[in-house]
Scaffold this motif. Structure first.
Motif, PDB file in Angstrom:
ATOM      1  N   ILE A 153       0.841  -1.194   0.000  1.00  0.00           N
ATOM      2  CA  ILE A 153       0.000   0.000   0.000  1.00  0.00           C
ATOM      3  C   ILE A 153       0.880   1.249   0.000  1.00  0.00           C
ATOM      4  CG2 ILE A 153      -1.655   1.377   1.342  1.00  0.00           C
ATOM      5  CD1 ILE A 153      -2.893  -1.321   2.272  1.00  0.00           C
ATOM      6  N   ALA A 154       1.874   1.274   0.882  1.00  0.00           N
ATOM      7  CA  ALA A 154       2.758   2.447   0.977  1.00  0.00           C
ATOM      8  C   ALA A 154       3.495   2.681  -0.338  1.00  0.00           C
ATOM      9  CB  ALA A 154       3.738   2.271   2.130  1.00  0.00           C
ATOM     10  N   TYR A 155       4.094   1.644  -0.896  1.00  0.00           N
ATOM     11  CA  TYR A 155       4.817   1.808  -2.157  1.00  0.00           C
ATOM     12  C   TYR A 155       3.849   2.211  -3.272  1.00  0.00           C
ATOM     13  CZ  TYR A 155       7.512   1.099  -6.333  1.00  0.00           C
ATOM     14  OH  TYR A 155       8.121   1.303  -7.541  1.00  0.00           O
ATOM     15  N   GLY A 156       2.681   1.598  -3.282  1.00  0.00           N
ATOM     16  CA  GLY A 156       1.693   1.912  -4.306  1.00  0.00           C
ATOM     17  C   GLY A 156       1.272   3.365  -4.271  1.00  0.00           C
ATOM     18  N   ILE A 157       1.146   3.940  -3.083  1.00  0.00           N
ATOM     19  CA  ILE A 157       0.801   5.357  -2.982  1.00  0.00           C
ATOM     20  C   ILE A 157       1.852   6.196  -3.713  1.00  0.00           C
ATOM     21  CG2 ILE A 157       0.571   7.342  -1.416  1.00  0.00           C
ATOM     22  CD1 ILE A 157      -0.633   5.322   0.659  1.00  0.00           C
ATOM     23  N   ILE A 172       6.927  -0.183   8.918  1.00  0.00           N
ATOM     24  CA  ILE A 172       5.855  -0.191   7.921  1.00  0.00           C
ATOM     25  C   ILE A 172       4.899   0.969   8.162  1.00  0.00           C
ATOM     26  CG2 ILE A 172       3.857  -1.489   7.090  1.00  0.00           C
ATOM     27  CD1 ILE A 172       5.652  -4.031   7.587  1.00  0.00           C
ATOM     28  N   ARG A 173       4.579   1.214   9.414  1.00  0.00           N
ATOM     29  CA  ARG A 173       3.689   2.342   9.731  1.00  0.00           C
ATOM     30  C   ARG A 173       4.344   3.652   9.308  1.00  0.00           C
ATOM     31  NH1 ARG A 173       1.317   6.042  12.819  1.00  0.00           N
ATOM     32  NH2 ARG A 173      -0.829   5.696  13.482  1.00  0.00           N
ATOM     33  N   THR A 174       5.638   3.785   9.550  1.00  0.00           N
ATOM     34  CA  THR A 174       6.367   4.981   9.131  1.00  0.00           C
ATOM     35  C   THR A 174       6.321   5.136   7.611  1.00  0.00           C
ATOM     36  OG1 THR A 174       7.810   4.912  11.062  1.00  0.00           O
ATOM     37  CG2 THR A 174       8.634   6.116   9.131  1.00  0.00           C
ATOM     38  N   ALA A 175       6.495   4.029   6.880  1.00  0.00           N
ATOM     39  CA  ALA A 175       6.422   4.081   5.416  1.00  0.00           C
ATOM     40  C   ALA A 175       5.041   4.538   4.949  1.00  0.00           C
ATOM     41  CB  ALA A 175       6.772   2.716   4.824  1.00  0.00           C
ATOM     42  N   LEU A 176       4.000   4.074   5.611  1.00  0.00           N
ATOM     43  CA  LEU A 176       2.641   4.513   5.273  1.00  0.00           C
ATOM     44  C   LEU A 176       2.473   6.005   5.535  1.00  0.00           C
ATOM     45  CD1 LEU A 176       0.590   1.534   6.735  1.00  0.00           C
ATOM     46  CD2 LEU A 176       0.605   2.240   4.320  1.00  0.00           C
ATOM     47  N   GLU A 177       2.925   6.467   6.683  1.00  0.00           N
ATOM     48  CA  GLU A 177       2.805   7.887   7.017  1.00  0.00           C
ATOM     49  C   GLU A 177       3.554   8.750   6.005  1.00  0.00           C
ATOM     50  OE1 GLU A 177       4.233   7.853  11.049  1.00  0.00           O
ATOM     51  OE2 GLU A 177       2.200   7.733  11.850  1.00  0.00           O
ATOM     52  N   GLU A 178       4.759   8.329   5.624  1.00  0.00           N
ATOM     53  CA  GLU A 178       5.549   9.089   4.653  1.00  0.00           C
ATOM     54  C   GLU A 178       4.873   9.109   3.286  1.00  0.00           C
ATOM     55  OE1 GLU A 178       9.360   7.171   4.884  1.00  0.00           O
ATOM     56  OE2 GLU A 178       9.901   8.233   6.727  1.00  0.00           O
ATOM     57  N   ALA A 179       4.301   7.989   2.884  1.00  0.00           N
ATOM     58  CA  ALA A 179       3.623   7.921   1.586  1.00  0.00           C
ATOM     59  C   ALA A 179       2.412   8.846   1.564  1.00  0.00           C
ATOM     60  CB  ALA A 179       3.214   6.478   1.277  1.00  0.00           C
ATOM     61  N   TYR A 180       1.621   8.815   2.610  1.00  0.00           N
ATOM     62  CA  TYR A 180       0.459   9.702   2.678  1.00  0.00           C
ATOM     63  C   TYR A 180       0.893  11.167   2.719  1.00  0.00           C
ATOM     64  CZ  TYR A 180      -3.485   6.470   3.059  1.00  0.00           C
ATOM     65  OH  TYR A 180      -4.465   5.545   2.794  1.00  0.00           O
ATOM     66  N   TRP A 181       1.972  11.476   3.439  1.00  0.00           N
ATOM     67  CA  TRP A 181       2.459  12.842   3.509  1.00  0.00           C
ATOM     68  C   TRP A 181       2.861  13.332   2.119  1.00  0.00           C
ATOM     69  CZ3 TRP A 181       7.022  15.312   2.311  1.00  0.00           C
ATOM     70  CH2 TRP A 181       7.123  16.638   2.740  1.00  0.00           C
ATOM     71  N   ALA A 182       3.590  12.501   1.379  1.00  0.00           N
ATOM     72  CA  ALA A 182       4.024  12.888   0.031  1.00  0.00           C
ATOM     73  C   ALA A 182       2.822  13.115  -0.886  1.00  0.00           C
ATOM     74  CB  ALA A 182       4.954  11.824  -0.553  1.00  0.00           C
ATOM     75  N   LEU A 183       1.833  12.245  -0.792  1.00  0.00           N
ATOM     76  CA  LEU A 183       0.633  12.405  -1.603  1.00  0.00           C
ATOM     77  C   LEU A 183      -0.089  13.698  -1.233  1.00  0.00           C
ATOM     78  CD1 LEU A 183      -1.373  11.399  -3.710  1.00  0.00           C
ATOM     79  CD2 LEU A 183      -2.349   9.885  -1.945  1.00  0.00           C
ATOM     80  N   GLU A 184      -0.178  13.982   0.039  1.00  0.00           N
ATOM     81  CA  GLU A 184      -0.809  15.222   0.484  1.00  0.00           C
ATOM     82  C   GLU A 184      -0.081  16.438  -0.086  1.00  0.00           C
ATOM     83  OE1 GLU A 184      -1.757  17.656   4.628  1.00  0.00           O
ATOM     84  OE2 GLU A 184      -0.895  15.653   4.732  1.00  0.00           O
ATOM     85  N   GLN A 185       1.244  16.411  -0.070  1.00  0.00           N
ATOM     86  CA  GLN A 185       2.020  17.534  -0.607  1.00  0.00           C
ATOM     87  C   GLN A 185       1.762  17.713  -2.098  1.00  0.00           C
ATOM     88  OE1 GLN A 185       3.389  19.520   1.753  1.00  0.00           O
ATOM     89  NE2 GLN A 185       2.436  17.895   2.955  1.00  0.00           N
ATOM     90  N   SER A 187      -7.718   7.077  -8.556  1.00  0.00           N
ATOM     91  CA  SER A 187      -7.159   5.747  -8.812  1.00  0.00           C
ATOM     92  C   SER A 187      -6.250   5.320  -7.663  1.00  0.00           C
ATOM     93  CB  SER A 187      -6.379   5.736 -10.132  1.00  0.00           C
ATOM     94  OG  SER A 187      -7.252   5.952 -11.211  1.00  0.00           O
ATOM     95  N   THR A 188      -5.493   6.264  -7.133  1.00  0.00           N
ATOM     96  CA  THR A 188      -4.632   5.973  -5.983  1.00  0.00           C
ATOM     97  C   THR A 188      -5.483   5.523  -4.796  1.00  0.00           C
ATOM     98  OG1 THR A 188      -3.066   7.654  -6.746  1.00  0.00           O
ATOM     99  CG2 THR A 188      -2.844   6.920  -4.458  1.00  0.00           C
ATOM    100  N   LEU A 189      -6.561   6.248  -4.530  1.00  0.00           N
ATOM    101  CA  LEU A 189      -7.438   5.877  -3.411  1.00  0.00           C
ATOM    102  C   LEU A 189      -8.102   4.523  -3.638  1.00  0.00           C
ATOM    103  CD1 LEU A 189      -9.146   9.238  -2.409  1.00  0.00           C
ATOM    104  CD2 LEU A 189      -7.168   8.121  -1.382  1.00  0.00           C
ATOM    105  N   HIS A 190      -8.452   4.219  -4.880  1.00  0.00           N
ATOM    106  CA  HIS A 190      -9.043   2.907  -5.182  1.00  0.00           C
ATOM    107  C   HIS A 190      -8.040   1.792  -4.898  1.00  0.00           C
ATOM    108  CE1 HIS A 190     -12.773   4.435  -6.699  1.00  0.00           C
ATOM    109  NE2 HIS A 190     -12.198   5.101  -7.687  1.00  0.00           N
ATOM    110  N   HIS A 191      -6.788   2.009  -5.276  1.00  0.00           N
ATOM    111  CA  HIS A 191      -5.747   1.010  -5.020  1.00  0.00           C
ATOM    112  C   HIS A 191      -5.577   0.791  -3.520  1.00  0.00           C
ATOM    113  CE1 HIS A 191      -1.507  -0.385  -4.600  1.00  0.00           C
ATOM    114  NE2 HIS A 191      -1.933  -1.232  -5.527  1.00  0.00           N
ATOM    115  N   ILE A 192      -5.537   1.888  -2.773  1.00  0.00           N
ATOM    116  CA  ILE A 192      -5.419   1.788  -1.316  1.00  0.00           C
ATOM    117  C   ILE A 192      -6.598   1.007  -0.749  1.00  0.00           C
ATOM    118  CG2 ILE A 192      -5.477   3.094   0.845  1.00  0.00           C
ATOM    119  CD1 ILE A 192      -4.125   5.437  -0.807  1.00  0.00           C
ATOM    120  N   ALA A 193      -7.813   1.368  -1.155  1.00  0.00           N
ATOM    121  CA  ALA A 193      -9.014   0.729  -0.608  1.00  0.00           C
ATOM    122  C   ALA A 193      -9.049  -0.758  -0.935  1.00  0.00           C
ATOM    123  CB  ALA A 193     -10.266   1.415  -1.140  1.00  0.00           C
ATOM    124  N   HIS A 194      -8.634  -1.109  -2.136  1.00  0.00           N
ATOM    125  CA  HIS A 194      -8.611  -2.521  -2.537  1.00  0.00           C
ATOM    126  C   HIS A 194      -7.745  -3.332  -1.574  1.00  0.00           C
ATOM    127  CE1 HIS A 194      -8.010  -6.095  -4.955  1.00  0.00           C
ATOM    128  NE2 HIS A 194      -6.714  -5.868  -4.945  1.00  0.00           N
TER     129      HIS A 194
END
Length: 135
Positions: free
Chosen positions: A46-50, A77-90, A107-114
């Protein structure tokens, strides 16, 4: 438009992190069957996909799919998720979102939700009640 997208992203981020937090660190190696990723690998995906979706479909920077070896351990892993979401937010904050970028965001949100849905199933396999989904 960006304000609404940022609010949606905030909800996705919180729910994803709540799912990641619900699984005990000792169970991050759990997989329901041999043919699938374990929980930690799934959350890492999920993190890499974001990052990948953001680069290719929001920033429009062609990027090869080349995931690194999965992070190990719940904290990493939690840190990787937080960093991925932060980058997407930026990216969402810093870009005039044309139609292609808006479609990329969704599409990014759909991938995450899947994949988050798969992670919820992993929780249930371990008799863990998943966090309640808030939209």
């Amino acid at each position: 438009m960006n304000a609404q997208m940022l609010e949606t992203l905030k909800t996705s981020r919180q729910f994803t992190l709540d799912v990641a937090d619900a699984m005990p660190a000792s169970k991050y190696g759990f997989k329901p069957v041999e043919q699938v990723w374990n929980f930690g690998e799934l959350m890492h995906h999920i993190a890499y996909g974001i990052h990948w979706w953001e680069q290719n479909y929001i920033r429009m920077e062609e990027t090869e799919w080349a995931p690194p070896a999965p992070e190990r351990g719940k904290t990493a892993i939690r840190t990787a998720l937080e960093e991925a979401y932060w980058a997407l937010e930026q990216s969402v904050k810093g870009k005039k979102m044309d139609e292609a970028a808006v479609n990329g965001f969704h599409s990014t949100l759909h991938h995450i939700a899947h994949h988050r849905g798969q992670a919820v199933t992993y929780l249930r396999c371990n008799q863990i009640t998943p966090p309640e989904y808030v939209y």
